[in-house]
Design a protein around this motif. Structure first.
Motif, mmCIF file in Angstrom:
data_model
loop_
_atom_site.group_PDB
_atom_site.id
_atom_site.type_symbol
_atom_site.label_atom_id
_atom_site.label_comp_id
_atom_site.label_asym_id
_atom_site.label_seq_id
_atom_site.Cartn_x
_atom_site.Cartn_y
_atom_site.Cartn_z
ATOM 1 N N LEU A 279 8.088 5.268 8.031
ATOM 2 C CA LEU A 279 7.025 4.399 7.642
ATOM 3 C C LEU A 279 5.959 3.840 8.445
ATOM 4 O O LEU A 279 4.697 3.681 8.220
ATOM 5 C CB LEU A 279 7.741 3.178 7.050
ATOM 6 N N TRP A 280 6.346 3.900 9.720
ATOM 7 C CA TRP A 280 5.399 3.693 11.027
ATOM 8 C C TRP A 280 4.453 4.627 10.958
ATOM 9 O O TRP A 280 3.255 4.469 11.020
ATOM 10 C CB TRP A 280 6.236 3.433 12.166
ATOM 11 N N GLY A 281 4.625 5.950 10.432
ATOM 12 C CA GLY A 281 3.794 7.125 10.434
ATOM 13 C C GLY A 281 2.891 6.912 9.383
ATOM 14 O O GLY A 281 1.699 7.284 9.439
ATOM 15 N N VAL A 282 3.453 6.553 8.335
ATOM 16 C CA VAL A 282 2.635 6.181 7.115
ATOM 17 C C VAL A 282 1.697 5.153 7.471
ATOM 18 O O VAL A 282 0.316 5.208 7.030
ATOM 19 C CB VAL A 282 3.249 5.634 6.039
ATOM 20 N N VAL A 283 2.023 4.005 8.290
ATOM 21 C CA VAL A 283 1.033 2.922 8.642
ATOM 22 C C VAL A 283 -0.180 3.575 9.428
ATOM 23 O O VAL A 283 -1.360 3.295 9.507
ATOM 24 C CB VAL A 283 1.922 1.878 9.597
ATOM 25 N N LEU A 284 0.382 4.519 10.422
ATOM 26 C CA LEU A 284 -0.728 5.022 11.453
ATOM 27 C C LEU A 284 -1.658 6.012 10.294
ATOM 28 O O LEU A 284 -2.996 6.169 10.552
ATOM 29 C CB LEU A 284 -0.205 5.929 12.194
ATOM 30 N N ILE A 285 -1.269 6.604 9.401
ATOM 31 C CA ILE A 285 -2.152 7.312 8.289
ATOM 32 C C ILE A 285 -2.981 6.253 7.838
ATOM 33 O O ILE A 285 -4.369 6.654 7.612
ATOM 34 C CB ILE A 285 -1.318 8.017 7.394
ATOM 35 N N GLY A 286 -2.517 5.149 7.288
ATOM 36 C CA GLY A 286 -3.426 4.218 6.787
ATOM 37 C C GLY A 286 -4.612 3.624 7.713
ATOM 38 O O GLY A 286 -5.614 3.428 7.386
ATOM 39 N N ILE B 31 -4.653 0.859 1.559
ATOM 40 C CA ILE B 31 -3.536 0.061 0.607
ATOM 41 C C ILE B 31 -2.304 0.637 1.084
ATOM 42 O O ILE B 31 -1.436 -0.114 1.347
ATOM 43 C CB ILE B 31 -4.094 0.387 -0.810
ATOM 44 N N LEU B 32 -2.122 2.005 0.843
ATOM 45 C CA LEU B 32 -0.769 2.500 1.524
ATOM 46 C C LEU B 32 -0.441 2.171 2.903
ATOM 47 O O LEU B 32 1.043 1.534 2.995
ATOM 48 C CB LEU B 32 -0.672 4.101 1.543
ATOM 49 N N GLY B 33 -1.239 2.078 3.771
ATOM 50 C CA GLY B 33 -0.897 1.662 5.075
ATOM 51 C C GLY B 33 -0.397 0.157 5.365
ATOM 52 O O GLY B 33 0.505 -0.268 5.666
ATOM 53 N N ALA B 34 -1.293 -0.527 4.251
ATOM 54 C CA ALA B 34 -0.722 -2.252 4.452
ATOM 55 C C ALA B 34 0.249 -2.503 3.811
ATOM 56 O O ALA B 34 1.039 -3.399 4.184
ATOM 57 C CB ALA B 34 -1.977 -2.733 3.572
ATOM 58 N N LEU C 49 16.928 -4.675 2.875
ATOM 59 C CA LEU C 49 15.905 -4.809 1.792
ATOM 60 C C LEU C 49 14.731 -3.634 2.011
ATOM 61 O O LEU C 49 13.905 -3.694 1.348
ATOM 62 C CB LEU C 49 15.081 -6.068 1.744
ATOM 63 N N LEU C 50 14.731 -2.961 3.155
ATOM 64 C CA LEU C 50 13.715 -2.237 3.630
ATOM 65 C C LEU C 50 13.164 -1.180 2.585
ATOM 66 O O LEU C 50 12.163 -1.020 1.979
ATOM 67 C CB LEU C 50 13.712 -1.134 4.718
ATOM 68 N N LEU C 51 14.070 -0.431 1.859
ATOM 69 C CA LEU C 51 13.904 0.750 0.680
ATOM 70 C C LEU C 51 13.485 -0.172 -0.485
ATOM 71 O O LEU C 51 12.472 0.414 -1.000
ATOM 72 C CB LEU C 51 15.235 1.528 0.655
ATOM 73 N N PRO C 52 14.168 -1.054 -0.902
ATOM 74 C CA PRO C 52 13.764 -1.512 -2.154
ATOM 75 C C PRO C 52 12.255 -2.269 -2.222
ATOM 76 O O PRO C 52 11.450 -2.181 -3.026
ATOM 77 C CB PRO C 52 14.705 -2.657 -2.721
ATOM 78 N N VAL C 53 12.067 -3.034 -0.946
ATOM 79 C CA VAL C 53 10.746 -3.675 -0.782
ATOM 80 C C VAL C 53 9.670 -2.594 -0.743
ATOM 81 O O VAL C 53 8.425 -2.909 -1.120
ATOM 82 C CB VAL C 53 10.951 -4.603 0.376
ATOM 83 N N THR C 54 9.677 -1.511 -0.073
ATOM 84 C CA THR C 54 9.014 -0.546 -0.029
ATOM 85 C C THR C 54 8.574 0.072 -1.224
ATOM 86 O O THR C 54 7.516 0.426 -1.700
ATOM 87 C CB THR C 54 9.546 0.777 1.068
ATOM 88 N N ILE C 55 9.519 0.404 -2.218
ATOM 89 C CA ILE C 55 9.332 0.794 -3.381
ATOM 90 C C ILE C 55 8.562 -0.143 -4.298
ATOM 91 O O ILE C 55 7.607 0.403 -5.059
ATOM 92 C CB ILE C 55 10.593 1.298 -4.191
ATOM 93 N N ILE C 56 8.869 -1.240 -4.218
ATOM 94 C CA ILE C 56 8.154 -2.377 -4.865
ATOM 95 C C ILE C 56 6.847 -2.808 -4.579
ATOM 96 O O ILE C 56 5.766 -2.538 -5.368
ATOM 97 C CB ILE C 56 9.012 -3.670 -4.752
ATOM 98 N N LEU D 41 4.877 0.000 -3.005
ATOM 99 C CA LEU D 41 4.017 0.941 -3.386
ATOM 100 C C LEU D 41 3.657 0.905 -4.825
ATOM 101 O O LEU D 41 2.592 1.210 -5.346
ATOM 102 C CB LEU D 41 4.733 2.319 -3.129
ATOM 103 N N VAL D 42 4.517 0.171 -5.585
ATOM 104 C CA VAL D 42 3.988 0.056 -7.277
ATOM 105 C C VAL D 42 2.951 -0.996 -7.194
ATOM 106 O O VAL D 42 1.881 -0.670 -7.722
ATOM 107 C CB VAL D 42 5.267 -0.331 -8.038
ATOM 108 N N GLY D 43 3.086 -1.932 -6.519
ATOM 109 C CA GLY D 43 2.216 -2.933 -6.353
ATOM 110 C C GLY D 43 0.873 -2.468 -5.841
ATOM 111 O O GLY D 43 -0.226 -3.057 -6.221
ATOM 112 N N GLY D 44 0.987 -1.790 -4.593
ATOM 113 C CA GLY D 44 -0.214 -0.923 -4.182
ATOM 114 C C GLY D 44 -0.966 -0.045 -5.046
ATOM 115 O O GLY D 44 -2.266 -0.178 -4.930
ATOM 116 N N ALA D 45 -0.096 0.688 -5.767
ATOM 117 C CA ALA D 45 -0.791 1.351 -6.981
ATOM 118 C C ALA D 45 -1.835 0.635 -7.943
ATOM 119 O O ALA D 45 -2.838 0.981 -8.128
ATOM 120 C CB ALA D 45 0.167 2.197 -7.668
ATOM 121 N N GLY D 46 -0.966 -0.579 -8.365
ATOM 122 C CA GLY D 46 -1.524 -1.406 -9.208
ATOM 123 C C GLY D 46 -2.901 -1.957 -8.812
ATOM 124 O O GLY D 46 -4.092 -2.178 -9.373
#
Length: 683
Positions: free
Chosen positions: A16-23, A384-387, A402-409, A411-416
């Motif tokens: 996920l830190w890698g994803v933050v860097l991409i963002g 948005i993905l990085g944030a 909670l890391l995994l469920p919060v990440t999934i939630i 990502l859904v909110g970010g898509a919205g």
């Protein structure tokens, strides 16, 4: 938490830190586009209120001579535009075009007795050459509102009788004075009409005539007078605004948005969007402020408005006042001239010279040329993905399960957020990211210090080693806190934020949440033991007088801290002088709570925390400096490069002060060791 879940979360966090860097990388094109937009408008327009000039001139023995001399003086000083309001009978009276009488005065003028109950308004035209223009203008304005208009004459002068009381007639708005506008245009001034929404209902045909006359005079921008834009209060609000916007668009005329009004002008944001944000921000100095302010203070104020807040129109007011201390009527025209042109005798550098030193020039104010990054939607999606990922990681630091469920939630909110492109959702995500970055950076630091203290051999032994480690941690943590900045810029990249037609909400929460969260993390994770044990110990603590005193002190400090946040915060005289010194030396001033508070405490706290566990309290307090760096960029109306300079300068000065603090601590600690009881015996 099961060991397998803990291992899984650690692996997930690395990804996920890698994803933050991409963002972060994806945000860069959006940041560059904003910098280009901010650099696209460099002209500053100094606008004088022409109605105020008329009012001031009316107090002089030769009003017209005084008016013309002051127009020439202001022009030479650098005023390049005049604001002309909707005309009134009072204004025509000030200019000498008409003389207004009540029924009693008109009767006496003709040597007659007034008729009982007659409260009509009588006026005579004083300048025959202007009557052909003003007569139809006045007749049309009053007939449109159902007022009877009759011809009248007295002493070889022609005039009108209006079926309205004088007090009421004085206030009725009419078309801006075409004679005055032409005179000002011929003298080289830009014309800035000030329109209101006082004439009801909105008359699109009449407004078309006004705007056509503006276009002939080269008008490119209008400013609104009153609490609403023209056409807003009509019963058919949306339709009238559309018609008015169409008129402005066809004439190529934009609008000005006055900053810091107590109540924003109604309909301004809607009209701005219909004009495709052909908007310039306006800084206005009230009549009262202008009468008491000194030129050096005003010049500094104008410079900050232009340079720091993207304002491109400076609106100047003036008012004649009875000064009892001097025993005369005074006005601030000379103050305006000294403010703009400078004063060699008082060694005052003019505002115009100062803004030119920063790359601006006096000219017709222009709206921002909005730049867009290529493939903007792609970069916005990455931001948005990085944030979202940054926020999830921060929550995971507190509750790893909670890391995994919060990440999934998330990502859904970010898509919205991406699909809906809602201003509210963008602001919410920007706020969460702004809170998350300084919180995560300080929490990771606390966790790192805890591990090092558990392994005593991992801590540096010498003072120089601790100093080097403190500097590295200071820089590393500060960089991580700034991770939020690209996301805030990318999410709030619409020009309406730069024009303050929309504002970043929740800044007060940004000032408090990271401090509270870091303090909570320090209590739960900073001193060894399990979270449950630390929480249980905290809840079992007896409430003593010392606790009450500490809470009171912390509360008072918090209230003072909040009072210093935002534009309403008050600074001491010494602080203002220091700010002025920094502004003059570096061209930008860092935030006081960063370089004098958060950053020095942080560096000193790190130096101490590498030896003493109790020094974590300094780390918690130092969160103020970390969140303040992010908050600097939450002021979207400030140019991004200026905010960057402010943060970097604050870090540099704060580090220097922190190093001085470490030196003082080392000296004091050495003296204490030598002087404390039993020191000589042990030696």
């Amino acid at each position: 938490m099961p060991q397998w879940l803990e291992q899984w979360n650690r692996k997930l966090a690395k990804w996920l830190w890698g994803v933050v860097l991409i963002g972060l990388i994806g945000s860069l094109p959006l940041i560059y586009a904003r910098v280009q937009t901010e650099a696209s408008s460099k002209n500053v327009e100094f606008v004088m209120d022409y109605r105020d000039l008329l009012q001031v001139s009316y107090t002089q023995v030769d009003p017209q001579g005084y008016l013309q001399s002051r127009l020439a003086m202001l022009k030479e000083a650098g005023v390049n535009a005049m604001a002309v309001f909707e005309s009134t009978l009072e204004e025509y009276n000030w200019s000498g075009d008409v003389t207004v009488y009540n029924a009693q005065q008109a009767a006496l003028l003709d040597g007659q007795l007034p008729k009982p109950g007659d409260n009509r308004t009588f006026l005579l035209f004083n300048k025959p050459e202007n009557e052909p223009v003003l007569r139809p203008l006045i007749e049309n304005a009053f007939k449109r509102i159902g007022v009877t208009v009759e011809t009248w004459s007295s002493h070889d002068r022609t005039g009108l009788i209006l079926g309205l009381g004088p007090d009421d007639a004085y206030m009725r708005p009419m078309q801006p004075n075409p004679i005055a506008m032409k005179m000002l245009k011929d003298q080289g001034f830009l014309i800035v009409p000030r329109l209101s929404d006082r004439t009801q209902p909105y008359d699109d045909e009449e407004m078309g005539k006004w705007i056509d006359s503006f276009k002939e005079l080269g008008v490119t921008r209008i400013i609104f007078d009153g609490d609403a834009v023209t056409g807003f209060n009509d019963q058919e609000e949306e339709q009238s605004l559309n018609k008015f916007a169409d008129r402005l668009n066809a004439a190529g005329i934009g609008i000005g948005a006055i900053e810091n009004l107590k109540i924003p002008q109604k309909g301004l944001g809607t009209l701005a969007s219909k004009l495709d944000y052909n908007v310039v921000r306006v800084h206005s100095v009230s009549e009262g402020e202008m009468n008491v302010a000194k030129p050096v203070v005003l010049a500094d104020r104008f410079l900050l408005a232009v340079k720091d807040r993207n304002l491109r129109m400076v609106y100047l007011n003036a008012m004649a006042v009875k000064d009892s201390s001097k025993g005369q009527v005074t006005n601030p025209i000379d103050t305006i001239v000294k403010t703009l042109a400078g004063d060699e005798e008082e060694d005052v550098k003019g505002a115009i010279e100062q803004i030119r030193d920063f790359g601006f020039k006096v000219g017709e104010a222009q709206a921002f040329d909005v730049h867009h990054a290529p493939a903007e939607k792609l970069w916005k999606a990455l931001a948005i993905l990085g944030a979202v990922t940054l926020v999830a990681l921060t929550i995971g630091l507190f509750i790893p399960a909670l890391l995994l469920p919060v990440t999934i939630i998330g990502l859904v909110g970010g898509a919205g957020t991406f699909v809906l492109d809602s201003s509210l959702l963008n602001q919410a995500l920007a706020l969460f990211a702004a809170i998350a970055a300084p919180t995560a950076s300080m929490a990771l630091l606390i966790r790192w210090l805890r591990v090092k203290h558990e392994r005593r051999d991992a801590l540096p032994k010498s003072a120089w080693g601790r100093l080097g480690g403190a500097v590295v941690l200071f820089l590393r943590t500060s960089v991580m806190s700034l991770f939020a900045v690209p996301f805030v810029i990318a999410l709030l990249n619409h020009v309406s934020y730069q024009l303050v037609l929309q504002q970043f909400r929740g800044v007060s929460l940004l000032h408090l949440a990271p401090i509270a969260l870091v303090a909570l993390y320090a209590v739960l994770y900073g001193y060894g033991g399990s979270v449950k044990t630390n929480l249980r110990n905290l809840l079992k603590q007896p409430i003593t007088v010392l606790w009450v005193v500490v809470i009171a002190v912390v509360g008072a400090a918090g209230m003072y801290y909040l009072s210093r946040t935002g534009n309403s915060g008050q600074a001491t005289g010494l602080e203002l002088k220091f700010r002025s010194f920094l502004e003059g030396t570096f061209g930008v001033r860092p935030r006081f709570k960063e370089f004098m508070g958060g950053h020095p405490i942080f560096l000193l706290g790190l130096f101490l925390a590498l030896r003493y566990r109790w020094a974590l309290v300094f780390i918690v307090v130092a969160t103020i400096g970390q969140l303040s760096m992010v908050d600097t960029f939450a002021h979207i109306h400030t140019p991004a490069y200026l905010s960057a300079m402010r943060d970097l300068l604050g870090l540099a000065i704060g580090a220097i002060i922190g190093l001085v603090g470490i030196g003082v601590w080392q000296i004091a600690e050495g003296i204490w060791r030598r002087c404390r009881p039993g020191a000589s015996a042990r030696g």
